[in-house]
Scaffold this motif. Sequence first.
Motif, PDB file in Angstrom:
ATOM      1  N   GLN A  89      39.773  39.067  23.845  1.00  0.00           N
ATOM      2  CA  GLN A  89      40.169  38.287  25.030  1.00  0.00           C
ATOM      3  C   GLN A  89      40.894  39.181  26.034  1.00  0.00           C
ATOM      4  O   GLN A  89      40.638  39.124  27.237  1.00  0.00           O
ATOM      5  CB  GLN A  89      41.119  37.149  24.626  1.00  0.00           C
ATOM      6  N   ALA A  90      41.792  40.012  25.503  1.00  0.00           N
ATOM      7  CA  ALA A  90      42.572  40.913  26.378  1.00  0.00           C
ATOM      8  C   ALA A  90      41.652  41.862  27.143  1.00  0.00           C
ATOM      9  O   ALA A  90      41.848  42.111  28.336  1.00  0.00           O
ATOM     10  CB  ALA A  90      43.585  41.700  25.543  1.00  0.00           C
ATOM     11  N   ILE A  91      40.617  42.360  26.442  1.00  0.00           N
ATOM     12  CA  ILE A  91      39.658  43.274  27.094  1.00  0.00           C
ATOM     13  C   ILE A  91      38.889  42.535  28.197  1.00  0.00           C
ATOM     14  O   ILE A  91      38.710  43.047  29.303  1.00  0.00           O
ATOM     15  CB  ILE A  91      38.669  43.873  26.058  1.00  0.00           C
ATOM     16  N   LEU A  92      38.427  41.307  27.885  1.00  0.00           N
ATOM     17  CA  LEU A  92      37.666  40.518  28.866  1.00  0.00           C
ATOM     18  C   LEU A  92      38.495  40.287  30.130  1.00  0.00           C
ATOM     19  O   LEU A  92      38.009  40.448  31.247  1.00  0.00           O
ATOM     20  CB  LEU A  92      37.273  39.156  28.284  1.00  0.00           C
ATOM     21  N   ILE A  93      39.754  39.909  29.946  1.00  0.00           N
ATOM     22  CA  ILE A  93      40.632  39.605  31.087  1.00  0.00           C
ATOM     23  C   ILE A  93      40.906  40.867  31.903  1.00  0.00           C
ATOM     24  O   ILE A  93      40.736  40.891  33.127  1.00  0.00           O
ATOM     25  CB  ILE A  93      41.962  38.981  30.607  1.00  0.00           C
ATOM     26  N   ASN A 158      55.639  37.936  37.216  1.00  0.00           N
ATOM     27  CA  ASN A 158      54.878  36.698  37.441  1.00  0.00           C
ATOM     28  C   ASN A 158      53.377  36.938  37.293  1.00  0.00           C
ATOM     29  O   ASN A 158      52.661  36.137  36.685  1.00  0.00           O
ATOM     30  CB  ASN A 158      55.168  36.135  38.839  1.00  0.00           C
ATOM     31  N   ILE A 159      52.909  38.043  37.836  1.00  0.00           N
ATOM     32  CA  ILE A 159      51.474  38.365  37.750  1.00  0.00           C
ATOM     33  C   ILE A 159      51.100  38.616  36.285  1.00  0.00           C
ATOM     34  O   ILE A 159      50.083  38.119  35.798  1.00  0.00           O
ATOM     35  CB  ILE A 159      51.131  39.594  38.632  1.00  0.00           C
ATOM     36  N   ARG A 160      51.954  39.363  35.590  1.00  0.00           N
ATOM     37  CA  ARG A 160      51.661  39.693  34.192  1.00  0.00           C
ATOM     38  C   ARG A 160      51.614  38.433  33.329  1.00  0.00           C
ATOM     39  O   ARG A 160      50.737  38.276  32.493  1.00  0.00           O
ATOM     40  CB  ARG A 160      52.727  40.669  33.688  1.00  0.00           C
ATOM     41  N   GLN A 161      52.545  37.543  33.550  1.00  0.00           N
ATOM     42  CA  GLN A 161      52.610  36.335  32.721  1.00  0.00           C
ATOM     43  C   GLN A 161      51.498  35.350  33.025  1.00  0.00           C
ATOM     44  O   GLN A 161      50.939  34.741  32.124  1.00  0.00           O
ATOM     45  CB  GLN A 161      53.971  35.653  32.909  1.00  0.00           C
ATOM     46  N   SER A 166      47.774  43.955  31.960  1.00  0.00           N
ATOM     47  CA  SER A 166      48.616  45.072  31.512  1.00  0.00           C
ATOM     48  C   SER A 166      49.641  45.367  32.609  1.00  0.00           C
ATOM     49  O   SER A 166      49.462  44.986  33.770  1.00  0.00           O
ATOM     50  CB  SER A 166      47.755  46.317  31.292  1.00  0.00           C
ATOM     51  N   ASP A 167      50.686  46.085  32.256  1.00  0.00           N
ATOM     52  CA  ASP A 167      51.746  46.396  33.217  1.00  0.00           C
ATOM     53  C   ASP A 167      51.187  47.172  34.414  1.00  0.00           C
ATOM     54  O   ASP A 167      51.505  46.879  35.565  1.00  0.00           O
ATOM     55  CB  ASP A 167      52.847  47.214  32.515  1.00  0.00           C
ATOM     56  N   ALA A 170      49.080  44.856  36.627  1.00  0.00           N
ATOM     57  CA  ALA A 170      49.969  43.892  37.296  1.00  0.00           C
ATOM     58  C   ALA A 170      50.682  44.558  38.476  1.00  0.00           C
ATOM     59  O   ALA A 170      50.841  43.959  39.545  1.00  0.00           O
ATOM     60  CB  ALA A 170      50.981  43.329  36.303  1.00  0.00           C
ATOM     61  N   ARG A 171      51.104  45.817  38.288  1.00  0.00           N
ATOM     62  CA  ARG A 171      51.779  46.539  39.375  1.00  0.00           C
ATOM     63  C   ARG A 171      50.814  46.800  40.535  1.00  0.00           C
ATOM     64  O   ARG A 171      51.203  46.731  41.710  1.00  0.00           O
ATOM     65  CB  ARG A 171      52.357  47.863  38.871  1.00  0.00           C
ATOM     66  N   ASP A 172      49.571  47.124  40.211  1.00  0.00           N
ATOM     67  CA  ASP A 172      48.573  47.340  41.268  1.00  0.00           C
ATOM     68  C   ASP A 172      48.334  46.048  42.055  1.00  0.00           C
ATOM     69  O   ASP A 172      48.224  46.068  43.287  1.00  0.00           O
ATOM     70  CB  ASP A 172      47.253  47.845  40.664  1.00  0.00           C
ATOM     71  N   TYR A 173      48.258  44.915  41.342  1.00  0.00           N
ATOM     72  CA  TYR A 173      48.075  43.627  42.027  1.00  0.00           C
ATOM     73  C   TYR A 173      49.298  43.276  42.869  1.00  0.00           C
ATOM     74  O   TYR A 173      49.170  42.702  43.954  1.00  0.00           O
ATOM     75  CB  TYR A 173      47.773  42.507  41.021  1.00  0.00           C
TER      76      TYR A 173
END
Length: 357
Positions: A89-93, A158-161, A166-167, A170-173
């Motif tokens: 799931q983590a890979i897909l996301i 907030n983005i990560r949760q 991944s960190d 999330a930072r790039d977003y």
Amino acid sequence: MAMELDVFVGNTTIMDEEVYQLWLDGYTVNDAVKVRMEGGVMEECEASADVLLSDTMDQYRTFQMCERLLHSPAKLANQLLFQIPPHRQAILIERYYAFDDAFVREVLGKKLSKGTKKDLDDIGAKTGVTLKSCRRQFDNFKRVFKVVEELKGPLVENIRQHFLLSDKLARDYAAIVFFANNRFETGKRKLQYLTFQDFAFCAGQLINNWTVGAVDNMVEDMDVDLDKEFLQELKELKILITDKDLLDQHKSLVCTALRGKTKAFNEMEANFKNLSRGLVNIAAKLTNTKDVRDFFIDLVEKFIEPCRSDRWTAADMKLYLTHYTNSAHILDTFKHQVVWDRYMGVIKSCIFKMYHD
């Protein structure tokens, strides 16, 4: 005629990562089959072309059915339709929300609206990213922007949760959201040499030091809006260039510290006043929205380009800015040290990152 068949029944959803990537990259089923054939999958699995086509179509259907869950990644863990192990799931996301640096570089700082979406054809042609992939990436940016817009608390967290990224991603977003909100100009010719990662680094510096969230960590839009009070205080720094005695004293302190330490000393001494005016004027104008938008172009035009034309090395730049910042603390009549440090801390980091070919 008797036939023996081995049948295995399981309920774990089978997903081929290579096929998933082809789907994400916007390949049609037929094009994906071609790529898989060229990769030698038929020999590897002893499969016919029909089986390969059927398998690819089947996987594409599964990805399409999963897509709506990927729009709200938390739902993927709580649904029963697809039995997907957590690590998968983590890979897909992570892969679904990954983006092409060339694509994001084109939309960075633009409004995430229908107007920009209309340009995706041209952006796709320019970057070599398929239209389907451009749309997925653009819609992801927009979705993240909309969700975090309503939330209090730190942007990256907030983005990560909410999106289980991944960190790093999330930072790039967070950088993409921050640029879209403040509409920083990134498309001018003079800025073309800068990569998305250059801008993402600078966004991180601005978020951590110049936003409302840098002083109060539970307000709405805390990491997206610049701290207006701080921007107002920056006007006080003008005394460094309007007070002639202070300007001369500052120059003298910096030049004394630099003498004998760099080959570019003569240029640094000759250009001190112009460079100082450039940096202080950028600070004083940041209360205007247009000047906030032009922040990066101003840094390049007023500081980076003059230093580059004088052939400063990266080490010269670090040396100069370190002494330029520190010397202001020794000036007798300069009383705005806290604001100065908050301003110059970010300016130094951004210029160090942006000073390359």
